[in-house]
Design a protein around this motif. Structure first.
Motif, PDB file in Angstrom:
ATOM      1  N   GLN A  12       0.843  -1.206   0.000  1.00  0.00           N
ATOM      2  CA  GLN A  12       0.000   0.000   0.000  1.00  0.00           C
ATOM      3  C   GLN A  12       0.870   1.245   0.000  1.00  0.00           C
ATOM      4  OE1 GLN A  12      -3.080  -1.701   3.044  1.00  0.00           O
ATOM      5  NE2 GLN A  12      -3.555   0.453   2.687  1.00  0.00           N
ATOM      6  N   ARG A  13       0.366   2.291  -0.635  1.00  0.00           N
ATOM      7  CA  ARG A  13       1.237   3.456  -0.860  1.00  0.00           C
ATOM      8  C   ARG A  13       1.514   4.232   0.425  1.00  0.00           C
ATOM      9  NH1 ARG A  13       0.419   7.153  -5.814  1.00  0.00           N
ATOM     10  NH2 ARG A  13      -0.957   8.149  -4.294  1.00  0.00           N
ATOM     11  N   ASP A  16      -0.109   7.859   0.724  1.00  0.00           N
ATOM     12  CA  ASP A  16      -1.558   8.031   0.811  1.00  0.00           C
ATOM     13  C   ASP A  16      -2.098   8.626   2.110  1.00  0.00           C
ATOM     14  OD1 ASP A  16      -1.606   7.130  -1.726  1.00  0.00           O
ATOM     15  OD2 ASP A  16      -2.740   5.296  -1.346  1.00  0.00           O
ATOM     16  N   PRO A  17      -1.567   8.255   3.286  1.00  0.00           N
ATOM     17  CA  PRO A  17      -2.199   8.763   4.508  1.00  0.00           C
ATOM     18  C   PRO A  17      -2.367  10.283   4.511  1.00  0.00           C
ATOM     19  CG  PRO A  17      -0.714   6.988   5.071  1.00  0.00           C
ATOM     20  CD  PRO A  17      -0.536   7.248   3.591  1.00  0.00           C
ATOM     21  N   LEU A  19      -2.580  12.205   1.842  1.00  0.00           N
ATOM     22  CA  LEU A  19      -3.434  12.655   0.743  1.00  0.00           C
ATOM     23  C   LEU A  19      -4.909  12.342   0.981  1.00  0.00           C
ATOM     24  CD1 LEU A  19      -1.126  11.531  -2.212  1.00  0.00           C
ATOM     25  CD2 LEU A  19      -1.471  13.879  -1.393  1.00  0.00           C
ATOM     26  N   ILE A  20      -5.203  11.256   1.664  1.00  0.00           N
ATOM     27  CA  ILE A  20      -6.612  10.907   1.891  1.00  0.00           C
ATOM     28  C   ILE A  20      -7.209  11.650   3.081  1.00  0.00           C
ATOM     29  CG2 ILE A  20      -6.556   8.620   0.811  1.00  0.00           C
ATOM     30  CD1 ILE A  20      -6.068   7.378   3.504  1.00  0.00           C
ATOM     31  N   THR A  21      -6.389  12.336   3.828  1.00  0.00           N
ATOM     32  CA  THR A  21      -6.905  13.049   5.003  1.00  0.00           C
ATOM     33  C   THR A  21      -6.870  14.563   4.818  1.00  0.00           C
ATOM     34  OG1 THR A  21      -4.694  12.991   5.952  1.00  0.00           O
ATOM     35  CG2 THR A  21      -6.221  11.243   6.629  1.00  0.00           C
ATOM     36  N   GLY A  22      -6.469  14.996   3.624  1.00  0.00           N
ATOM     37  CA  GLY A  22      -6.414  16.440   3.384  1.00  0.00           C
ATOM     38  C   GLY A  22      -5.131  17.081   3.877  1.00  0.00           C
ATOM     39  N   HIS A  23      -4.113  16.269   4.115  1.00  0.00           N
ATOM     40  CA  HIS A  23      -2.861  16.826   4.619  1.00  0.00           C
ATOM     41  C   HIS A  23      -1.734  16.779   3.597  1.00  0.00           C
ATOM     42  CE1 HIS A  23      -5.224  16.132   8.280  1.00  0.00           C
ATOM     43  NE2 HIS A  23      -4.655  17.258   8.656  1.00  0.00           N
ATOM     44  N   PHE A  26       0.194  20.789  -1.438  1.00  0.00           N
ATOM     45  CA  PHE A  26       0.324  21.194  -2.827  1.00  0.00           C
ATOM     46  C   PHE A  26       0.783  22.656  -2.859  1.00  0.00           C
ATOM     47  CE2 PHE A  26      -2.564  17.620  -2.695  1.00  0.00           C
ATOM     48  CZ  PHE A  26      -2.099  16.820  -3.732  1.00  0.00           C
ATOM     49  N   ASP A  29      -1.016  25.342  -1.030  1.00  0.00           N
ATOM     50  CA  ASP A  29      -1.062  25.185   0.425  1.00  0.00           C
ATOM     51  C   ASP A  29       0.140  25.838   1.097  1.00  0.00           C
ATOM     52  OD1 ASP A  29      -3.243  23.644  -0.252  1.00  0.00           O
ATOM     53  OD2 ASP A  29      -2.156  21.758  -0.078  1.00  0.00           O
ATOM     54  N   VAL A 248       2.599  17.262  -6.042  1.00  0.00           N
ATOM     55  CA  VAL A 248       2.218  17.786  -7.356  1.00  0.00           C
ATOM     56  C   VAL A 248       0.957  17.058  -7.814  1.00  0.00           C
ATOM     57  CG1 VAL A 248       2.915  17.999  -9.770  1.00  0.00           C
ATOM     58  CG2 VAL A 248       4.579  18.406  -7.944  1.00  0.00           C
ATOM     59  N   GLY A 249      -0.075  17.841  -8.089  1.00  0.00           N
ATOM     60  CA  GLY A 249      -1.369  17.255  -8.434  1.00  0.00           C
ATOM     61  C   GLY A 249      -1.489  16.889  -9.895  1.00  0.00           C
ATOM     62  N   HIS A 499       4.695  12.510  -9.214  1.00  0.00           N
ATOM     63  CA  HIS A 499       3.524  13.366  -9.024  1.00  0.00           C
ATOM     64  C   HIS A 499       2.295  12.503  -9.239  1.00  0.00           C
ATOM     65  CE1 HIS A 499       5.463  13.707 -12.926  1.00  0.00           C
ATOM     66  NE2 HIS A 499       4.268  13.695 -13.457  1.00  0.00           N
ATOM     67  N   GLY A 500       2.240  11.417  -8.491  1.00  0.00           N
ATOM     68  CA  GLY A 500       1.129  10.482  -8.582  1.00  0.00           C
ATOM     69  C   GLY A 500       1.588   9.047  -8.849  1.00  0.00           C
TER      70      GLY A 500
ATOM     71  N   GLY C  36      -7.098  21.035   2.827  1.00  0.00           N
ATOM     72  CA  GLY C  36      -7.407  19.752   2.178  1.00  0.00           C
ATOM     73  C   GLY C  36      -8.452  19.871   1.094  1.00  0.00           C
ATOM     74  N   ILE C  76     -12.668  17.401   4.435  1.00  0.00           N
ATOM     75  CA  ILE C  76     -11.918  16.134   4.491  1.00  0.00           C
ATOM     76  C   ILE C  76     -11.180  15.988   5.814  1.00  0.00           C
ATOM     77  CG2 ILE C  76      -9.908  17.152   3.292  1.00  0.00           C
ATOM     78  CD1 ILE C  76     -11.128  13.548   2.791  1.00  0.00           C
ATOM     79  N   GLN C  89     -11.736   6.546   3.556  1.00  0.00           N
ATOM     80  CA  GLN C  89     -10.303   6.846   3.478  1.00  0.00           C
ATOM     81  C   GLN C  89      -9.488   5.559   3.470  1.00  0.00           C
ATOM     82  OE1 GLN C  89     -10.541   9.475   6.893  1.00  0.00           O
ATOM     83  NE2 GLN C  89     -10.122  11.267   5.627  1.00  0.00           N
ATOM     84  N   GLN C  99      -3.905   8.574  -7.124  1.00  0.00           N
ATOM     85  CA  GLN C  99      -2.512   8.652  -7.572  1.00  0.00           C
ATOM     86  C   GLN C  99      -1.916   9.976  -7.107  1.00  0.00           C
ATOM     87  OE1 GLN C  99      -1.989   7.190 -11.645  1.00  0.00           O
ATOM     88  NE2 GLN C  99      -3.384   5.502 -11.240  1.00  0.00           N
ATOM     89  N   CYS C 100      -2.209  11.070  -7.840  1.00  0.00           N
ATOM     90  CA  CYS C 100      -1.622  12.335  -7.374  1.00  0.00           C
ATOM     91  C   CYS C 100      -2.311  12.841  -6.118  1.00  0.00           C
ATOM     92  CB  CYS C 100      -1.626  13.397  -8.473  1.00  0.00           C
ATOM     93  SG  CYS C 100      -3.181  14.294  -8.678  1.00  0.00           S
ATOM     94  N   TYR C 102      -4.859  14.871  -5.743  1.00  0.00           N
ATOM     95  CA  TYR C 102      -5.428  16.220  -5.705  1.00  0.00           C
ATOM     96  C   TYR C 102      -6.954  16.202  -5.710  1.00  0.00           C
ATOM     97  CZ  TYR C 102      -5.596  21.243  -6.490  1.00  0.00           C
ATOM     98  OH  TYR C 102      -5.818  22.591  -6.345  1.00  0.00           O
TER      99      TYR C 102
END
Lengths: 781, 268, 164
Positions: A12-13, A16-17, A19-23, A26, A29, A248-249, A499-500, C36, C76, C89, C99-100, C102
């Motif tokens: 698992q990446r 991710d933690p 990115l999936i929580t809004g932290h 970018f 930010d 980077v999005g 960037h992903g 976020g 989020i 999540q 992936q990225c 965003y």
């Protein structure tokens, strides 16, 4: 390399933690104390002379700190934005490009002035108050028209509109065509596309007049190149410029080349003595971030009646836009790859780069290889149709089978098994079953088509011998640095910049496995020029693993070599008598005599070292690949075209790809899924449209530029074969662009086959309902 | 992108809204759900001096059956229409359309009244209103739908006039709306709506002209006993559809016929 | 010209003076410091800015901050209790649904609203529920998979309640 505990595992990446929580962090930010906000005043005209710029009203707005024009920027910026030579064409015209227009604007959206204000909303207001007087000039929109001697000029001081014009000769093309029993011709358009990373571009800069250094944060695929370019233009030593590219999005090639704002924002910071930030809006992005594709091909293919391919003759007219993209000439590799996976006697490919009054084109996911594949696979299908052969059979008849395979232009394909991927794809897609269903559907008057794409790509840029000349001196090798800290944790730095793509995960897997340490012990870092090796080369062209991963691998080997010597010293044995397994050195025949690599790391910072050995356990390595790598595969698409509305429905999509050994299959599948989606988007949905007469951008927002939603895309069936690359120790190739290179041809071949009963031979992209309806109407007349 | 500055006031009632509009002058605008307006503000294609926010006008958020009419308050959001049992029962075609407006986020904010006041040529509800002879009720008068929509983005509303309610005839019978588009959440390239009434079929078309169109020729052919394909063949009669980046006028004419036939077939 | 905005963001009551034209997304990002929630377009197509407003998914770049007066907003950052993960999540993580990253917060918030109404959505219902969100990296395959996995996890009761 065999599949071991970490290599080949679906880890698992690690990114991710956050990115999936809004932290995630970018570019937008990021902020700084005293931050100011920059807005760009852009030309509304595709081509015009600037007669005057009245900044009075904008300056008068409270909160506005400055309104800057070209004259101001000349004080802190010099030179022309970079263009790589790429090749030595027979003719070449490269217009100079300063990041902001002074006398003449040459594309809609070109910067004319910038406003800096205390607040982003105010900056937008002030930009509206800058009054620019223009004298509109004729806009050059159509690249083919721009080639004619009577065409208006894209730059009023240019000699003509021809950026380059050269021909690649791969064998005796006349001889090949002289033996032809069948010749097919086609004109194939690659529409302009907007890369549309979900995060737009953005730049934040802080110049300190006291230490005379510059910090630059921007959303980039290759921060080191930006440091090189910006330090040069601003006359600041490269060592005093720090470039940070944070999360980077998405990039898809659109965040490789430097942009005007990459210079204007730091220059504004220097002029004002304040930190400055600019965040691109989506509307600016569609208008001013590079476009991809934008090419017109005319091609003819020759073959014998038995299906033996003989020759391919083509011309690529490449719409450069108003200036050469920094790496724009790279897209001419469509010519070099136009032969695909087949044996041809000869290929002749002329490429003409043509200037137009539009935003520049530059590499976009696949960059030249989707175009080459699309062209080749369309021509092979046209030939199969002409010969009445099954398209799978014609392909099989002409596959290259002996590797290394040298193509018509001297490029050496490292390894391949094109029958293997095709066989598996036909099986997985139920090709024979679909052929039967297609026959039944045609009986009912339904328009069902099956399309193939057997593709190969050149990637992993690239060998110094091939790339240094093309970039103007800097070879696209890759660097890495690995250091053990005394506690045994590992910091690994690499010059690529994901960037992903999930490098934090795959590269950590690679380093942990190679060094025999737990995954958690490895910290993978990239994107900040202040740390790691002197120079990094960035992430694009499916190069990160086969070049950057190899740099990490070779750095690991250097570390292991030193650690072995130290372990031998500590164990009082000869280095040759040590075995290294599972992260520990043991003396052969005496497993009790053991030092883990982390123990060795701690010892390396101590006093008990062999004579002549320095403290520390770290290594910097550069990997210069001996060749490119050559992933390949076979995709099968089945579509039905609605006879009444022209709407295309994808009934089935299958992709079988081969990228050699795989570090993390989960990530590889994700790359293929995303790549296929982006290519289907080109085949069926997306197109940047300019008004042919005025040169005005028509598809200026996401309302009109049709990035598909979940509902328009299929769930592809995927599989892989494994044919390792013999040119690197990991046996890896690239996968980031594969899906994008493969899919458009499969989809369009399917659409064309569906329409074949109506007498339609070719469909250009996007195969939109109105376009197909029009073709069907014309065919019916 | 950033909207230009404007004054802003909230209205809690129809009376307050109209008073605020009147006071703010001719450059003022009403903001309801704002799902079409805010993008225009951000692109600065619209730069009102003042926005009167009517989201607080709760009195306009309702669905009332009354006799053989269905009265729908202007502040009723699309998501409410999708879920409303009253709409499902008395005018299911309205719910079917509402479910196809924008996307879930848009439907959570956008309002019925906003669609009428905005009068986009690709708006869905205006088609229903025109084909069913609905009545638009404002703070001061009642206007027939066919008179309400005057041109592209142009209605009969005065500058200080507020859409309060739309009155539809109840129509629980067979119906269908086919919204042809490239992406699921796009505006209609062309839409065709059909509704079986006691008196016969009603047929409406979306985005085939500056305003919604009632396909009277199709209706009368059906009345005269024509088959669906025969009747649908008249769907393009008299149309002057736009040509744009999505579709040519000819293609829209063609779609009008195909979609009308399909809608009739699927409804029946 | 500021007007008072009273709002509850991720459970915290706030009162701020804001300019009428301030977009809700900028209020959340810049005034509240909740970065976020992302901006991906100007015209409400991309959905990266999706948040929950009184439980409904809305596009925060397509609303004025003042229009949220009196509302409860979940971003989020507030979907799961501090330090924990919402089943969505977890599912995005386990199924490589990003992936990225965003667009991801917007997708997760839109999916949270979908799953609050529909505990067992079909592929088509997931598509409809997420039609207002664009992703450029994944081809959506693993996003759909993640939403299905989260729905299942939530049905099996391993889940915390939906935030907001």
């Amino acid at each position: 390399m065999a599949v071991t505990q970490l290599i080949g595992a679906r880890v698992q990446r690690r990114e991710d933690p956050r990115l999936i929580t809004g932290h995630g962090r970018f570019i937008e930010d990021h902020t700084l104390p005293g931050l100011t906000h920059l807005a760009v005043v852009r030309s509304p005209h595709p081509h015009a002379l600037i007669l005057g710029i009245d900044t009075t009203a904008a300056r008068a707005l409270p909160g506005v700190l400055a309104v800057l024009t070209a004259a101001d920027f000349h004080k802190v910026l010099s030179g022309s934005m970079p263009v790589t030579p790429a090749f030595a064409p027979e003719k070449k015209y490269v217009p100079e490009r300063f990041p902001i227009a002074e006398r003449e604007v040459c594309f809609q959206g070109e910067p004319v002035a910038v406003v800096v204000a205390n607040d982003r909303y105010l900056a937008a207001d002030a930009a509206d108050l800058v009054h620019v007087t223009y004298e509109p000039l004729p806009a050059v929109v159509d690249p083919e028209g721009a080639m004619s001697p009577g065409s208006p000029l894209v730059h009023t001081d240019g000699p003509d509109n021809i950026g380059w014009d050269m021909t690649y000769a791969g064998g005796d093309i006349d001889a090949a065509f002289s033996r032809a029993e069948v010749v097919v011709k086609e004109r194939i358009i690659q529409q302009r596309l907007a890369p549309t990373a979900m995060e737009t571009r953005g730049v934040m800069a802080s110049y300190s007049p006291y230490s005379e250094d510059l910090s630059l944060w921007l959303s980039s695929q290759n921060p080191h190149f930006i440091r090189l370019f910006v330090s040069g233009a601003m006359g600041i030593p490269e060592s005093r410029v720090r470039v940070v590219s944070p999360d980077v999005g998405g990039g898809f090639g659109s965040k490789i080349s430097p942009y005007p704002e990459d210079y204007l924002v730091p220059a504004a910071s220097k002029l004002l003595g304040r930190p400055v930030r600019w965040i691109e809006t989506r509307t600016e992005s569609v208008m001013t971030t590079i476009h991809g594709r934008g090419q017109v091909f005319t091609a003819e293919a020759a073959a014998l009646r038995d299906g033996t391919l003989l020759g391919l003759r083509l011309t690529q007219v490449l719409d450069l836009g108003a200036y050469h993209g920094t790496f724009g000439a790279f897209q001419a590799c469509a010519c070099l790859m136009s032969g695909g996976v087949y044996r041809w006697e000869a290929i002749s490919a002329r490429t003409v780069g043509v200037l137009t009054n539009k935003v520049p084109t530059d590499p976009y996911r696949g960059a030249g290889r989707p175009e080459g594949t699309h062209l080749c696979e369309r021509m092979v299908d046209r030939m199969a149709d002409e010969l009445g052969m099954d398209p799978a059979e014609l392909r099989r008849k002409n596959f290259a089978r002996e590797f290394p395979f040298v193509n018509n232009f001297g490029l050496t394909y490292d390894s391949g098994n094109y029958d293997g991927t095709l066989d598996r794809a036909l099986e997985l897609s139920d090709y024979q079953g679909w052929r039967q269903r297609q026959a039944a559907a045609r009986e009912e008057g339904k328009l069902v088509g099956i399309g193939l794409s057997t593709w190969v790509e050149i990637c992993g840029f690239g060998p110094s011998a091939a790339t240094a000349g093309a970039t103007g001196g800097i070879a696209l090798v890759e660097s890495a640095q690995i250091r053990f800290l005394p506690s045994g944790s590992v910091a690994a730095y690499v010059g690529t910049h994901a960037h992903g793509q999930g490098h934090d995960t795959t590269f950590s897997q690679l380093v942990a496995e190679t060094l025999g340490v737990p995954l958690e012990a490895v910290d993978l870092r990239h994107g900040d020029t202040a740390e790691g090796p002197a120079f990094g080369y960035g992430t694009y062209g499916s190069r990160s693993l086969s070049v950057g991963g190899m740099a990490l691998y070779t750095a690991s080997q250097e570390i292991l070599a030193k650690a072995r010597k130290l372990a031998a010293h500590l164990l009082e044995a000869s280095p040759d008598d040590l075995e290294f397994t599972a992260g520990a050195f043991t003396v052969r025949g005496n497993p009790q005599a053991k030092k883990t690599i982390q123990e060795v790391a701690l010892a390396s910072y101590g006093g008990n070292l062999p004579a002549g050995m320095e403290q520390g356990l770290e290594a910097v390595s550069h990997f210069d690949p001996p060749n490119f790598v050559w992933p390949f595969g076979a995709h099968v698409c089945v579509v039905e075209v609605d006879r009444e509305t022209g709407a295309v429905e994808i009934l089935s999509y299958t992709g079988v790809d081969d990228c050699g050994n795989v570090i993390n299959p989960m990530i590889v599948e994700g790359q293929v899924q995303g790549g296929i989606a982006q290519s289907i988007a080109q085949a069926l949905f997306e197109e940047v449209v300019y008004d042919g007469a005025s040169g005005q951008l028509v598809t200026g927002t996401m309302l009109d530029y049709l990035v598909p939603t979940m509902n328009e895309l299929p769930t592809p069936k995927l599989d892989r074969t494994v044919t390792p690359s013999p040119t690197n120790a990991l046996g890896v190739k690239g996968i980031g662009e594969a899906g994008t290179i493969a899919a458009s041809a499969a989809v369009i071949n399917a659409v064309c086959e569906a329409l074949r009963p109506l007498g339609i031979h070719h469909v250009d992209m996007p195969a939109s309902p109105d376009r197909l309806w029009r073709l069907m109407q014309e065919a019916g007349r | 992108m950033i909207p230009a500055a404007f004054q802003y006031s909230k209205a809690g009632s129809v009376r307050e809204a109209v008073a605020q509009l009147r006071e703010a002058g001719p450059e003022a605008k009403v903001i309801a759900g704002g799902q079409s307006l805010i993008p225009l503000l951000r692109l600065r294609l619209s730069q009102p001096s003042h926005l009167v926010d009517v989201n607080g006008v709760r009195e306009l958020d309702y669905v009332h059956p009354e006799g053989d009419l269905l009265r729908v308050g202007a502040m009723t959001r699309h998501s409410t229409l999708v879920r409303s049992e009253l709409v499902q029962r008395h005018l299911p075609l309205l719910a079917e359309m509402a479910a196809q407006v924008g996307d879930p986020q848009i439907r959570a904010r956008g309002t019925l009244g906003g669609v009428f006041a905005h009068a986009d040529a690709a708006g869905d509800y205006p088609t229903l209103a025109v084909m069913l002879d609905a009545t638009i009720v404002t703070d001061r008068r009642r206007v027939a739908a066919r008179d309400f929509f005057q041109h592209l983005f142009t209605t009969a509303l005065a500058e200080d006039e507020l859409v309060c309610e739309v009155v539809f005839p109840m129509a629980p019978g067979p119906h269908r709306y086919i919204k042809f588009r490239r992406r699921l959440y796009d505006w209609a390239i062309v839409g065709a709506a059909v509704q079986k009434m006691d008196s016969g079929w009603r047929v409406g078309l979306t985005h085939v002209g500056p305003t919604a169109v009632r396909a009277a020729a199709v209706e009368s052919r059906l009345q005269a006993g024509a088959t669906f394909p025969e009747a649908a063949g008249a769907a393009a009669d008299g149309l002057e559809p736009p040509s744009d980046v999505r579709a040519s006028a000819d293609y829209r004419r063609h779609l009008a016929q195909v979609l009308t036939r399909r809608a009739l077939e699927q409804a029946a | 010209m500021g007007q008072t905005l009273r709002v509850t963001v991720n459970g915290e009551g706030r009162s701020d003076e804001v300019e009428p034209r301030l977009l809700l997304v900028h209020y959340l990002r810049e005034t509240c410091g909740l970065t976020g929630t992302h901006v991906g377009c100007d015209t409400s197509q991309c959905g990266a800015c999706t948040v929950l407003l009184d439980g409904a998914a809305v596009k925060s770049c397509n609303m004025l901050a003042l229009q949220a007066d009196g509302a409860e907003i979940t971003t989020i950052e507030g979907l799961a209790p501090e330090g924990g993960l919402h089943p969505l999540q977890t599912a995005f993580w386990e199924n490589h649904g990003l992936q990225c990253g965003y667009c991801t917060p917007g997708f997760i918030m839109a999916a949270a609203a979908l799953l609050a109404e529909n505990h067992d959505p079909s592929d088509e219902e997931i598509g409809r529920g997420l039609e207002g969100n664009l992703c450029r990296c994944t081809g959506y395959v693993n996003i759909r998979k993640a939403v299905k996995a989260a729905a299942q996890a939530m049905r099996e009761g391993a889940a915390a309640p939906i935030g907001g």
